[in-house]
Enzyme design. Structure first.
Site, PDB file in Angstrom:
ATOM      1  N   LYS A  21       0.860  -1.185   0.000  1.00  0.00           N
ATOM      2  CA  LYS A  21       0.000   0.000   0.000  1.00  0.00           C
ATOM      3  C   LYS A  21       0.905   1.247   0.000  1.00  0.00           C
ATOM      4  O   LYS A  21       1.885   1.293   0.735  1.00  0.00           O
ATOM      5  CB  LYS A  21      -0.878  -0.024   1.254  1.00  0.00           C
TER       6      LYS A  21
ATOM      7  N   GLU B 223     -19.482  -5.148  10.675  1.00  0.00           N
ATOM      8  CA  GLU B 223     -20.425  -4.315  11.429  1.00  0.00           C
ATOM      9  C   GLU B 223     -21.497  -5.149  12.123  1.00  0.00           C
ATOM     10  O   GLU B 223     -21.890  -4.842  13.248  1.00  0.00           O
ATOM     11  CB  GLU B 223     -21.093  -3.290  10.488  1.00  0.00           C
TER      12      GLU B 223
ATOM     13  N   ARG C 204     -25.389  -1.510   7.658  1.00  0.00           N
ATOM     14  CA  ARG C 204     -25.078  -2.942   7.562  1.00  0.00           C
ATOM     15  C   ARG C 204     -25.623  -3.704   8.765  1.00  0.00           C
ATOM     16  O   ARG C 204     -25.738  -4.928   8.723  1.00  0.00           O
ATOM     17  CB  ARG C 204     -23.549  -3.152   7.513  1.00  0.00           C
TER      18      ARG C 204
END
Ligand SMILES: Cc1ncc(C[n+]2csc(CCOP(=O)(O)OP(=O)(O)O)c2C)c(N)n1
Ligand SMILES: CC(=O)[C@@H](O)[C@H](O)COP(=O)(O)O
Ligand SMILES: [Mg+2]
Length: 632
Positions: free
Chosen positions: A280, A367, A395
Site C-alpha cells: 500500500k 459491522e 449494515r
C-alpha cells in the site's frame, strides 16, 4: 505518455515489460501529483498500479467484468479507461467520483463504496453469464481487509459450492485502513510466507514427471503426498477446501509474475483465487512508510514533504471529542468496552486502544458482528460503546433491532459521520440513520449542537442504563466553543430554547442550528420573531415543549441534515396528527428523497435547499399576515 490521451485500455496488449514499467511510473507520478491537490485514497491506489495494468492487459473490459471491492482503489482503472483528464475534479461537486460509477464508464461494472460486496455481485454476474450461455470472465478484485467482511465469506461459500468460473483477485497488502486484523489475516500471513512451498511444489511435480515409465503414476501418488504436505505447510488449503483453485502468492508489482499467473488462471475451470501481494502506498515514501492508516485516505498534501495541508478549523475533530470523552469515562468505569468495525483511525480511537487494550476491540470490517458482540457484552452488564459510521451502521440494522433494542440491552452507539460527509459521496452520506433507527422501540437518539454539549451527551449515554442509546455526530470539527470542566448528564428527552420568539418556531438539532439562528436573525429584520429550539433528542422528543408550542398554535419549521422520509420532521408531523393538533402549520427542510452525490458539503446543502435562505422563505410563507402588518 500523456495519460489524458488514453481512451481505452486496449493499447496495453502491445506493450512489453519495459513499456509497462514506464507506464506504471507515469501513473504513479500522476496519482501523487493529482491527489496532493484534491486529496483522495492515494495509498490504496499506489498499491494497485501494476496489478490494474496487468488486469486490463490480460482481460478485455468491459466484456470481461472487473468488480473493484470497496472501489476506493479504482483510480488506476479510471485512468486506463479514459478518465485521467477528470482527475482535477476528483471527489468534488459534479466532478469525478472517487468510486466506480456506472454513469461514468462502461468499464465500471459494479458500484461500490461499502466493502465486501464484489464477490456476491460477481456471483450474480457469473450466474447470468452461464444462464445466457455467454463467454466472458468475471474478475472481482477484493482486498485483504474487505475479505474480512461477512458478505465476502458468504459469497466464497456459495461460489465454491457452485464451482462457478470466476477469477477472484485477492489484493493482499496486510492493511485494512489500519493494519488488518483477524484469524483470516493470520491465514493470509502464513500464505504470504509460503512462496517457497509453491515453488517447491512445482519443482517436485516437474521432477517426478521426468522419471521414465513410473513418472506419471508416481506423480498422481505424489499429488496426494503433496496435498498432505500442503496441509502441513501452508494454509492455502483454506481457499481450496472452499472449492477455489488457489494460485500464489505472487508479487503484485512484478508484471511477469502477474501475466503468467493471470494467463494460467484463465485456463482453470471453476473458481480461482489469485493471491497477489502488494505494498500500500508503493512508490511514495510517506505513504509506503505508513503503518497506521494515515495515507489510506487523505486531504491535500505537499508532494515534496508529505506534509498534510491544514484546513482552518475552530473546534476539535468530532471523532476526537467523543473518543476522548469516552476515554475519560473508561478510566472511571471498567464496565465500558469499546468496539469498532475497522475504523479505529477514522473514529480516533487510538488513545482508547492504547490505554485500554483489553477493553478495546477492532473486529475488522464486520459491522453485524460488532453490533451483536456489543449486545452480548451488555447481557453481562458491561457497558459496550459501539463506535460506527452512520453509513456503515446500515449494515447492522437488524442487529440493532433484533439483538439490542428488542431485548432492550444497554448499548451505547456512537454514530460517527452522521450527516453529509462530502467527498465520499452517495455511498457514504450519513443521512439515513434517523429514519432507520427512530421507528425502533426502546432506542434513545440524540445529537449535540456543539462539542461541549457533545461531551455532556457522552456522559448522558454512559450514565443511561435503561436500554440502547445512540449519539450521532458529524464528520469534521466542532464550533470552537468553550468546554465545561465537568461532563454532566442531560435529562433524556429534554430540548433547549436557544432563541425566544412569538411568531413561529424552528425545531432543529446538530449541524443545522447555526443556519436556523442565522435565518431567525434575518427574519427579525422583517419583523418576524422566531423561536429556535435545539431539538437535541430526536427520540424521545420533548413532548411537554411540543404540546406548549402546538397549544400556542405557532407555525413550525423543522430543519435537519437528514432524510426527510421518516426523519425528525416526520416525527413532529406524526405527533401533531396523533395529538390532534390539526390546525398547526408545519413545514420541513431536509434531505429529499434521492441519493446525494459527492461534493463539498456547503455546495450540496445549497443544491438541496437546506439553507438559511430557504428557512427564511418558508417561515415568511408561514406567517404572511406578519408580512402585511409590516407593510402597513
Ligand atoms: C461496510 C464497510 N465498512 C467499512 C468501510 C471503510 N473502509 C473503506 S476501505 C477499508 C479497508 C479496506 O481494506 P482492503 O480491502 O484491504 O483494501 P486496501 O485499502 O488495503 O487496498 C475500510 C475499512 C467500508 N468502505 N465499508
Ligand atoms: C473508502 C472508505 O469507505 C473509507 O476510506 C472512508 O472513505 C473513510 O471516510 P473518512 O475519510 O470520513 O474517515
Ligand atoms: Mg488491504
Amino acid at each position: 505518455m500523456d495519460l489524458t490521451k488514453i481512451s481505452s485500455p486496449s493499447f496495453l496488449k502491445d506493450l512489453n515489460k519495459k513499456q509497462l514499467e514506464a507506464l506504471a511510473g507515469e501513473i504513479r507520478a500522476f496519482l501523487i501529483e493529482k491527489c496532493s491537490i484534491t486529496g483522495g485514497h492515494i495509498g490504496p491506489n499506489l498499491g494497485v498500479v501494476e496489478l490494474t495494468i496487468a488486469l486490463h492487459k490480460a482481460f478485455n473490459s468491459p466484456k470481461d467484468k472487473f468488480l473493484w471491492d470497496v472501489g476506493h482503489q479504482a483510480y488506476v482503472h479510471k485512468i486506463l479507461t479514459g478518465r485521467a483528464s477528470q482527475f482535477d475534479t476528483l471527489r468534488q461537486f459534479k466532478g469525478l467520483c472517487g468510486f466506480p460509477k456506472l454513469v461514468e464508464s462502461e468499464h465500471d461494472m459494479w458500484e461500490t463504496g461499502h466493502s465486501s460486496t464484489s464477490l456476491s455481485a460477481a456471483m450474480g454476474m457469473a450466474a447470468a453469464r452461464d444462464i445466457k450461455g455467454d463467454k466472458n470472465f468475471v474478475v472481482p478484485i477484493i482486498g485483504d481487509g474487505a475479505l474480512t467482511g461477512g458478505m465476502a465469506l458468504e459469497a466464497l461459500n456459495h461460489i465454491g459450492h457452485e464451482k462457478t468460473n470466476m477469477i477472484v483477485i485477492l489484493n493482499d497488502n496486510e492493511m485494512s485502513i489500519a493494519p488488518n486484523v483477524g484469524a483470516l489475516h493470520d491465514v493470509l500471513g502464513r500464505l504470504r510466507t509460503a512462496k517457497e512451498y509453491s515453488r517447491a511444489k512445482e519443482d517436485l511435480e516437474s521432477l517426478i514427471h521426468k522419471i521414465p515409465m513410473v513418472g506419471d503414476k508416481l506423480a498422481a501418488t505424489a499429488e496426494r503426498v503433496k496435498d498432505s504436505l500442503k496441509y502441513l505447510v501452508v494454509s492455502g488449503v483454506f481457499f481450496e477446501e472452499l472449492g477455489f483453485k488457489y494460485l500464489g502468492p505472487i508479487d503484485g508489482h512484478d508484471f511477469e509474475a502477474l501475466e503468467k499467473t493471470l494467463e494460467y488462471a484463465k485456463k482453470v475451470q471453476g473458481p480461482v483465487l489469485v493471491h497477489v501481494l502488494t505494498k500500500k502506498g508503493k512508490g511514495y515514501k510517506p505513504a509506503e512508510d505508513d503503518t497506521i492508516g494515515t495515507w489510506h485516505g487523505t486531504g491535500p498534501y505537499k508532494m515534496e514533504t508529505g506534509a498534510f495541508v491544514k484546513s482552518s478549523t475552530k473546534g476539535p475533530a468530532w471523532s476526537s471529542l467523543v473518543a476522548e470523552s469516552v476515554r475519560k469515562c473508561m478510566k472511571e468505569d471498567n464496565r465500558i468496552v469499546t468496539i469498532t468495525p475497522a475504523m479505529p483511525v477514522g473514529s480516533k480511537l487510538e488513545g482508547i486502544q492504547k490505554d485500554f487494550p483489553n477493553r478495546f476491540f477492532d473486529v475488522g470490517i464486520a459491522e453485524q458482528h460488532a453490533t451483536t458482540m456489543a449486545a452480548g457484552l451488555a447481557t453481562q452488564h458491561m457497558k459496550p460503546f459501539l463506535s460506527i459510521y452512520s453509513t456503515f451502521l446500515q449494515r447492522a440494522y437488524d442487529q440493532v433491532l433484533h439483538d439490542i433494542a428488542r431485548p432492550n440491552l444497554n448499548v451505547f452507539i456512537g454514530i460517527d459521520r452522521a450527516g453529509l460527509v462530502g467527498a465520499d459521496g452517495e455511498t457514504h452520506q450519513g443521512v439515513f440513520d434517523i429514519s432507520f433507527l427512530r421507528h425502533i422501540p426502546n432506542i434513545v437518539l440524540m445529537m449535540p449542537k456543539d462539542e461541549n454539549e457533545g461531551q455532556h451527551m457522552v456522559k448522558t449515554a454512559i450514565d443511561y442504563n435503561d436500554g440502547p442509546i445512540a449519539l450521532r455526530y458529524p464528520r469534521g470539527n466542532g464550533l470552537g466553543v468553550e468546554m465545561d470542566a465537568e461532563m454532566k448528564a442531560l435529562p433524556i428527552g429534554s430540548w433547549e430554547v436557544l432563541r425566544e420568539g412569538s411568531d413561529a418556531v424552528i425545531l432543529t438539532f446538530g449541524t443545522t442550528i447555526p443556519m436556523a439562528l442565522k435565518a431567525a436573525e434575518q427574519l427579525a429584520y422583517q419583523g418576524i420573531d422566531v423561536r429556535v429550539v435545539n431539538a437535541r433528542f430526536i427520540k424521545p422528543m420533548d413532548e411537554v415543549m411540543l404540546h406548549e408550542i402546538m397549544q400556542e398554535n405557532l407555525p413550525i419549521l423543522t430543519i435537519e441534515e437528514s432524510l426527510l422520509q421518516g426523519g425528525f420532521g416526520s416525527a413532529v408531523l406524526e405527533f401533531a396528527f396523533d395529538k390532534k393538533y390539526r390546525n398547526v402549520q408545519i413545514e420541513r427542510i431536509g434531505i429529499p428523497d434521492e441519493f446525494i452525490e459527492h461534493g463539498e458539503v456547503d455546495l450540496l446543502l445549497e443544491e438541496i435547499n437546506v439553507t438559511a435562505e430557504e428557512a427564511v422563505k418558508r417561515i415568511t410563507q408561514l406567517v404572511p399576515n406578519k408580512q402585511s402588518d409590516r407593510v402597513n
